[in-house]
Design an enzyme around this catalytic site. Structure first.
Site, short mmCIF file in Angstrom:
data_model
loop_
_atom_site.label_atom_id
_atom_site.label_comp_id
_atom_site.label_asym_id
_atom_site.label_seq_id
_atom_site.Cartn_x
_atom_site.Cartn_y
_atom_site.Cartn_z
CE LYS A 3 -2.54 -5.17 5.37
NZ LYS A 3 -3.26 -5.56 6.50
NE ARG A 4 4.60 0.80 6.82
CZ ARG A 4 5.86 0.53 6.50
NH1 ARG A 4 6.61 1.43 5.93
NH2 ARG A 4 6.36 -0.67 6.76
#
Ligand code: GLU
Length: 489
Positions: free
Chosen positions: A260-261
């Protein structure tokens, strides 16, 4: 209670998201692969909402998932919103069904109550790890007597329901990954319910896949290790096994695992940025599926014919955003100018778009169509059409080595030429200004056209001054050139 083995004749597949967050682009791809597989086999595609995790599940996420799938054009014939004969399609509404099967497993001694407290389990886990062992449940509550179980339940001792996992080798043929073998001795007895009213993921999936007559389970590779557990549950309940197909996970371009980052993972983020559903469908299908030809543009109807599960690769699918931009640009340019204008308008808010009529707005979009990678780009590219006064640095007006005096003279020449013409269409303006530019400086047309273009747009890069002038109209055009001249006074 149905429980005997049966072989589903019909292709029935499902997308079974947990509504604990926005629809992930990986989830959308799983839905797409299932949808395509169902369609090409004249089968059924089902949407099932797996909301057994009461704390994390939320109706708003269910709505969002449905909205995004609708937007993509992925349709299901059975689901929580449309019903169907195998419903309800929300696991939270199926508690009574699960209870029956839990009771059956308990009665047949294939599952048992476990009263171990979390602190003890954790201490045992740590101990196993420190001894270099793979952590698994040690079976403390496996053989409790009926009497102890009854008195513990009477005393309201906290418990869970565990499923006996016998040591064996589970083998299955994955439609993508081929022969798979798992040693279940490594697993330990798994928790299948927190209590009779709160069954957990493995259990509900198995019951629903059976009752909904799912023939193929097509899902992300992250579920591969769940499959042996679920197959053992199927065997214990006397259910037939569906065919499994585990699709590869996404990788970054450097082949590292995507998280996600590192960027947007929610489909809605792409939707909001102005990626078109056609582009996302095309992009997602290429994430893992290889058509085996050079062709890379596919619409949904073509995919129904051409997609095949056999051509889904085993290795990770590289998530290449440039490819998405390329595909989006392609589909943007495929749009008619009137539908593209409608699609772009929301991205121009809160600019005052009402000052132009539809034809003028279409001309603005037409002038920038070729530069759009995504719809949201339109605002930055065309905002100057909508503002009353431009603000830009006077230096931008300068072409090459021109001095202030020459820039002013250039702008004044444009005013003179444009004031004297009434033919205010792009083509006539181009003929007029190109001729004038060649007369103004024989070395390069830029000496006249660059300052003019910047005076109209305030930008170093923009559409041609002819296109812009036509859209702005004569009055605004002369006004803007006047404003530019004022910078030199
Ligand atoms: N509900 C699971 C998830 O959202 C999917 C279960 C399955 O496909 O078997 O990851």
């Amino acid at each position: 209670m149905p429980g005997k083995k049966k072989t589903p004749e019909k292709i029935r597949v499902r997308f079974a998201p947990s509504p604990t967050g926005p629809l992930h682009i990986g989830g959308a791809r799983t839905a797409l692969f299932n949808y395509l597989f169902a369609k090409q086999h004249s089968g059924s595609f089902i949407l099932r909402i797996e909301d057994t995790d009461k704390e994390r599940s939320n109706q708003a996420w269910t709505d969002e998932i449905i909205e995004q799938l609708n937007w993509l054009g992925i349709e299901w014939s059975e689901g929580p919103d449309v019903g169907g004969k195998f419903g309800p399609y929300k696991q939270s509404q199926r508690s009574d069904i699960y209870k029956e099967y839990l009771e059956k497993l308990l009665a047949e001694k294939k599952a048992y109550y476990c009263f171990c407290v979390p602190e003890d389990l954790e201490a045992k886990r740590q101990d196993q790890i420190s001894r270099g062992l793979a952590p698994k449940y040690d079976g403390t509550c496996k053989n409790l007597s009926e009497k102890i179980i009854e008195s513990n339940i009477k005393e309201h001792k906290t418990s869970v329901i565990r499923f006996f996992i016998h040591d064996k080798k589970v083998k299955f043929h994955d439609a993508i990954r081929g022969e798979i073998e798992f040693d279940t001795g490594l697993l330990g007895d798994i928790v299948i319910a927190k209590n009779m009213d709160t069954p957990l993921f493995h259990f509900t999936v198995v019951v629903d896949d059976f009752l909904m007559e799912i023939s193929h389970v097509i899902r992300g590779e992250d579920h591969l290790s769940n499959t042996p557990r679920q197959m053992l549950l199927q065997e214990a309940l006397g259910f037939s096994h569906p065919t499994y197909a585990h699709i590869p996970l996404f990788l970054n371009t450097d082949k590292s695992k995507m998280s996600k980052r590192q960027g947007d993972v929610a489909l809605k983020d792409y939707h909001d940025k102005g990626y078109l559903p056609e582009a996302l469908i095309n992009f997602m299908v290429l994430l893992g599926w290889n058509p085996g030809t050079q062709k890379e543009i596919f619409n949904l109807n073509e995919l129904v014919k051409e997609f095949s599960l056999e051509k889904v690769q085993k290795s990770g699918a590289v998530f290449n955003l440039q490819k998405l931009d390329y595909l989006n640009g392609y589909y943007i340019r495929e749009k008619s100018i009137s539908s593209l204008t409608k699609l772009c308008l929301p991205y121009l808010q809160p600019l005052n778009t009402n000052q132009y009529n539809v034809k003028q707005l279409e001309k603005i979009i037409e002038a920038y169509k070729a530069r759009l990678k995504k719809l949201s780009d339109i605002k930055e590219l065309t905002d100057f059409f909508f503002v009353e006064k431009l603000s830009y640095d006077k230096k931008v007006l300068t072409w090459k080595e021109m001095g202030d005096r020459e820039v002013k003279e250039s702008l004044e020449t444009s005013v003179k030429i444009l004031s004297n013409t009434e033919k205010w269409d792009k083509k006539s303006l181009e003929e007029l200004l190109v001729g004038a530019a060649e007369a103004f400086n024989t070395k390069n047309r830029g000496y006249l056209l660059w300052p003019l273009r910047v005076a109209l747009s305030g930008k170093e890069a923009s559409a041609s001054p002819f296109e812009i002038a036509e859209i702005l109209g004569k009055e605004k055009t002369l006004q803007r050139i006047g404003d530019a001249i004022d910078k030199f006074i």
